[in-house]
Design a protein around this motif. Structure first.
Motif, short mmCIF file in Angstrom:
data_model
loop_
_atom_site.label_atom_id
_atom_site.label_comp_id
_atom_site.label_asym_id
_atom_site.label_seq_id
_atom_site.Cartn_x
_atom_site.Cartn_y
_atom_site.Cartn_z
N ALA A 118 -38.18 65.18 7.13
CA ALA A 118 -38.95 65.91 8.13
C ALA A 118 -38.78 67.39 7.82
O ALA A 118 -37.66 67.92 7.91
N GLY A 119 -39.87 68.04 7.44
CA GLY A 119 -39.77 69.44 7.06
C GLY A 119 -38.85 69.60 5.87
O GLY A 119 -38.91 68.82 4.93
N PRO A 120 -37.95 70.57 5.93
CA PRO A 120 -37.07 70.80 4.79
C PRO A 120 -35.74 70.04 4.86
O PRO A 120 -34.73 70.50 4.36
N ALA A 121 -35.73 68.87 5.50
CA ALA A 121 -34.46 68.16 5.67
C ALA A 121 -34.62 66.66 5.50
O ALA A 121 -35.65 66.09 5.84
N LEU A 122 -33.58 66.05 4.97
CA LEU A 122 -33.46 64.60 4.93
C LEU A 122 -32.58 64.24 6.12
O LEU A 122 -31.47 64.75 6.26
N LYS A 123 -33.10 63.36 7.00
CA LYS A 123 -32.41 63.07 8.26
C LYS A 123 -32.16 61.58 8.41
O LYS A 123 -32.73 60.77 7.71
N VAL A 124 -31.31 61.25 9.40
CA VAL A 124 -30.99 59.87 9.71
C VAL A 124 -30.87 59.73 11.23
O VAL A 124 -30.45 60.66 11.91
N ILE A 125 -31.29 58.56 11.73
CA ILE A 125 -31.20 58.28 13.16
C ILE A 125 -30.70 56.85 13.34
O ILE A 125 -31.03 55.95 12.57
N ASP A 126 -29.88 56.66 14.36
CA ASP A 126 -29.43 55.33 14.75
C ASP A 126 -30.54 54.75 15.63
O ASP A 126 -30.72 55.18 16.77
N ILE A 127 -31.31 53.80 15.11
CA ILE A 127 -32.46 53.30 15.87
C ILE A 127 -32.07 52.34 16.97
O ILE A 127 -32.85 52.10 17.89
N GLU A 128 -30.87 51.81 16.93
CA GLU A 128 -30.40 50.96 18.03
C GLU A 128 -30.22 51.81 19.28
O GLU A 128 -30.62 51.43 20.37
N ALA A 129 -29.59 52.97 19.12
CA ALA A 129 -29.36 53.86 20.26
C ALA A 129 -30.59 54.72 20.54
O ALA A 129 -30.82 55.13 21.68
N GLY A 130 -31.38 55.00 19.49
CA GLY A 130 -32.58 55.81 19.67
C GLY A 130 -32.29 57.29 19.78
O GLY A 130 -33.17 58.08 20.13
N THR A 131 -31.07 57.69 19.50
CA THR A 131 -30.70 59.10 19.59
C THR A 131 -29.85 59.48 18.40
O THR A 131 -29.49 58.63 17.59
N GLY A 132 -29.51 60.76 18.33
CA GLY A 132 -28.55 61.19 17.32
C GLY A 132 -29.16 61.43 15.96
O GLY A 132 -28.70 60.86 14.98
N VAL A 133 -30.19 62.27 15.87
CA VAL A 133 -30.76 62.61 14.58
C VAL A 133 -29.82 63.58 13.88
O VAL A 133 -29.49 64.64 14.43
N ASP A 134 -29.36 63.21 12.70
CA ASP A 134 -28.46 64.05 11.92
C ASP A 134 -29.14 64.48 10.64
O ASP A 134 -29.83 63.67 9.99
N THR A 135 -28.94 65.73 10.24
CA THR A 135 -29.46 66.22 8.98
C THR A 135 -28.45 65.92 7.89
O THR A 135 -27.28 66.28 8.00
N LEU A 136 -28.90 65.25 6.84
CA LEU A 136 -28.01 64.89 5.74
C LEU A 136 -28.06 65.91 4.61
O LEU A 136 -27.07 66.16 3.95
N ALA A 137 -29.25 66.44 4.33
CA ALA A 137 -29.40 67.35 3.20
C ALA A 137 -30.63 68.22 3.40
O ALA A 137 -31.55 67.85 4.11
N ARG A 138 -30.62 69.37 2.73
CA ARG A 138 -31.77 70.26 2.71
C ARG A 138 -32.63 69.89 1.51
O ARG A 138 -32.12 69.69 0.41
N ILE A 139 -33.94 69.79 1.73
CA ILE A 139 -34.87 69.44 0.65
C ILE A 139 -36.13 70.29 0.80
O ILE A 139 -36.42 70.82 1.87
N ARG A 140 -36.88 70.40 -0.25
CA ARG A 140 -38.23 70.96 -0.14
C ARG A 140 -39.15 69.80 0.18
O ARG A 140 -39.05 68.73 -0.44
N PRO A 141 -40.05 69.94 1.14
CA PRO A 141 -40.91 68.82 1.54
C PRO A 141 -41.70 68.20 0.39
O PRO A 141 -41.93 67.01 0.38
N ASP A 142 -42.09 69.01 -0.58
CA ASP A 142 -42.86 68.45 -1.69
C ASP A 142 -41.97 67.88 -2.79
O ASP A 142 -42.46 67.38 -3.79
N GLY A 143 -40.65 67.94 -2.60
CA GLY A 143 -39.74 67.49 -3.63
C GLY A 143 -39.28 66.06 -3.53
O GLY A 143 -38.82 65.47 -4.50
N LEU A 144 -39.40 65.45 -2.38
CA LEU A 144 -38.93 64.08 -2.19
C LEU A 144 -40.05 63.09 -2.49
O LEU A 144 -41.19 63.29 -2.09
N ARG A 145 -39.72 62.02 -3.17
CA ARG A 145 -40.70 60.99 -3.50
C ARG A 145 -40.31 59.61 -3.01
O ARG A 145 -40.96 58.64 -3.31
#
Length: 189
Positions: A126-153
């Motif tokens: 999402a934007g310039p970040a790679l994120k993770v969310i616990d979908i069981e709880a539905g909360t707690g979005v954490d940023t794992l790494a900074r990325i350029r949006p056009d750089g991830l495939r």
């Protein structure tokens, strides 16, 4: 003197090589026929495939330009998709056995959706970040790494917790290809 060589051929007795193999061979054949008969007569239970059908609400006027707007969990119990929400496009999760989907907060403009091997967590860009969310709880979005949006495939999350990303050269800290994300430092290796 008696000539021992004149006595002639000796008839095979009950202990000859031919009779020694005949009885074991017949026993093996009888056991094989019995086993085949027993297992051939036992009916094999037919396994009925589980068929699940469900609808995912989408805007019929929407043009899906990317292939990364839907993901099915590894255990086959959830589907996550990108759909309109109050703040723009966001991720929604739907349990296969449910009729309703629920929005996942903090997932606006998500792309490159990928599940953890245990189907409990979801990764996305999402934007310039790679994120993770616990979908069981539905909360707690954490940023794992900074990325350029056009750089991830794309990305994949292994059973051991390792996240592998496909990069096109626009990801900070390196060029294209595959890289492992160090979740402690947020760096790509």
């Amino acid at each position: 003197p008696v000539d021992e060589h004149v006595a002639g051929p000796v008839a095979p007795g009950p202990g000859s090589a031919r009779s020694r193999w005949l009885v074991p061979a017949l026993l093996v054949w009888a056991v094989a026929v019995s086993v085949y008969s027993i297992y051939g007569l036992i009916p094999t239970p037919e396994i009925e495939p589980i068929v699940s059908r469900f609808a995912v609400p989408i805007d019929l006027n929407r043009v899906f330009e990317r292939y990364d707007t839907l993901a099915i969990s590894p255990d086959g119990t959830k589907v996550v998709f990108l759909a309109p929400g109050p703040a723009g496009d966001q991720l929604w999760v739907r349990d296969i056995g449910s009729l309703e989907a629920r929005a996942l907060p903090g997932t606006t403009n998500a792309q490159y959706i990928f599940f953890a091997a245990d189907s409990r967590s979801l990764g996305f860009a999402a934007g310039p970040a790679l994120k993770v969310i616990d979908i069981e709880a539905g909360t707690g979005v954490d940023t794992l790494a900074r990325i350029r949006p056009d750089g991830l495939r794309g990305a994949a999350w292994g059973a051991d917790g390792t996240i592998i990303v496909g990069r096109s050269g626009g990801t900070e800290g390196g060029g294209g290809g595959l890289a492992r994300l160090n979740r402690t430092t947020g760096d790509f290796e």
